[in-house]
Design an enzyme around this catalytic site. Structure first.
Site, short mmCIF file in Angstrom:
data_model
loop_
_atom_site.label_atom_id
_atom_site.label_comp_id
_atom_site.label_asym_id
_atom_site.label_seq_id
_atom_site.Cartn_x
_atom_site.Cartn_y
_atom_site.Cartn_z
N GLY A 100 16.90 147.97 17.93
CA GLY A 100 18.61 148.67 17.75
C GLY A 100 19.85 148.63 17.66
O GLY A 100 20.34 149.53 18.12
N SER A 101 19.82 147.17 17.25
CA SER A 101 20.86 146.86 17.00
C SER A 101 21.52 146.87 15.51
O SER A 101 23.06 146.94 16.15
CB SER A 101 20.17 144.76 16.86
OG SER A 101 20.48 144.85 15.57
N ASN A 102 21.31 147.88 14.45
CA ASN A 102 22.10 148.45 13.89
C ASN A 102 22.66 150.28 14.53
O ASN A 102 24.24 150.41 13.98
CB ASN A 102 21.15 148.65 12.94
CG ASN A 102 21.27 147.85 11.16
OD1 ASN A 102 22.01 147.48 11.24
ND2 ASN A 102 20.24 146.96 10.92
N MET A 118 10.26 151.68 10.66
CA MET A 118 9.35 151.34 10.37
C MET A 118 8.09 151.94 9.17
O MET A 118 6.76 152.04 10.00
CB MET A 118 8.71 149.82 11.04
CG MET A 118 9.77 148.79 11.32
SD MET A 118 10.86 147.75 9.47
CE MET A 118 10.73 146.82 10.19
N ASN A 151 18.85 154.70 4.83
CA ASN A 151 18.35 153.05 4.68
C ASN A 151 18.90 151.92 5.24
O ASN A 151 19.45 151.29 3.76
CB ASN A 151 16.84 153.10 3.98
CG ASN A 151 15.96 152.50 4.58
OD1 ASN A 151 15.38 151.76 6.28
ND2 ASN A 151 15.61 150.75 3.96
N HIS A 172 18.17 147.73 5.02
CA HIS A 172 17.41 146.78 4.48
C HIS A 172 17.66 145.29 4.62
O HIS A 172 18.52 144.95 3.75
CB HIS A 172 15.99 147.28 3.11
CG HIS A 172 15.07 146.10 2.57
ND1 HIS A 172 13.95 146.58 3.53
CD2 HIS A 172 14.67 145.16 1.55
CE1 HIS A 172 12.92 145.28 3.42
NE2 HIS A 172 13.46 144.51 1.96
N ASP A 216 11.47 151.36 -0.23
CA ASP A 216 13.02 151.07 -0.31
C ASP A 216 13.11 150.47 -1.98
O ASP A 216 13.30 150.15 -2.40
CB ASP A 216 12.36 148.90 0.09
CG ASP A 216 11.87 148.97 1.20
OD1 ASP A 216 12.60 150.28 2.44
OD2 ASP A 216 11.04 148.29 1.51
#
Ligand code: GAR
Length: 213
Positions: free
Chosen positions: A12-14, A93, A110, A112, A148
């Site tokens: 969860g760093s984003n 994921m 999203n 990537h 993606d």
């Protein structure tokens, strides 16, 4: 503020970078819910520390992807995020189906850890490092039914060092992710992203901004 739900499966760093930009006033959004498909995702802990509601939905409890997606849509709607809000996949994921995308048309984004369309999948950093590319990076894109694949909002690049491996490359890519993901969300919040087929146009800001790409 733009009401958003954030989907996480891991660290969860984003998510943290989004929380931080909201708290310092750079991002005009409100996280209504953090959803995880893993009960031990550290992203849930980060959310709780900031008083953000969390929900764990285990895909293993559902018979199909569609049933799981229906449960996610319901939880997100109940938290106050609908088709005018946004859903942010921050290290989530799982592939989402049309059941999910139909509830949030052109509102799911999203990130990537590779320069799409290269190195799709769960290990974009490692696959790029192993391939020996000289440049890799991160991509923020709208989500469509293929993995993606949807229209690209922004990409950022880093040079790769021969043999450095996916972990070293990935940590440098992650720093870029933490810049371009909140930026993309602010563009969405400002209504500046216009999708035209595969292309995403950044409309001019109403007021001058210093952050044009
Ligand atoms: C990030 O590098 C993100 O780009 C990647 O997972 C990591 C999550 O980190 N996502 C994918 O690989 C999606 N295919 P975080 O949990 O610390 O934000």
């Amino acid at each position: 503020p733009l009401p958003i739900a954030v989907l996480v499966s891991g660290s969860g760093s984003n998510l943290q970078s989004i929380i931080d930009r909201i708290e310092d006033g750079a991002l005009d959004a409100e996280i209504k819910l953090v959803v995880s498909n893993k009960s031990d995702a550290y992203g849930l802990e980060r959310a709780r520390k900031h008083g953000i509601a969390t929900k764990v939905l285990l895909h293993t409890d559902y018979d199909s992807r569609e049933a799981f997606d229906t449960a996610m849509v319901q939880a997100i709607n109940e938290a106050g995020v609908d088709k005018d809000g946004a859903v942010v996949m921050a290290g989530f994921m799982r592939i989402v189906t049309s059941v999910f995308l139909g509830a949030f048309v052109n509102r799911v984004i999203n990130i990537h850890p590779a320069l799409l369309p290269s190195f799709t999948g769960v290990c974009g950093q490692g696959d790029a490092a192993d391939y020996g590319v000289k440049i890799s990076g991160a991509t923020v894109h709208f989500v469509d039914e293929q993995m993606d694949h949807g229209p690209i909002i922004i990409q950022a690049a880093v040079p790769c060092q021969p043999g450095e491996g996916g972990d070293a490359l990935g940590s440098r890519i992650l720093k870029l992710e933490h810049r371009i993901f909140p930026q993309s969300l602010q563009w969405l919040a400002d209504g500046r992203l216009e999708i035209d087929g595969r292309f995403v146009r950044l409309k001019p800001a109403d007021t001058p901004v210093a952050d044009q790409p």
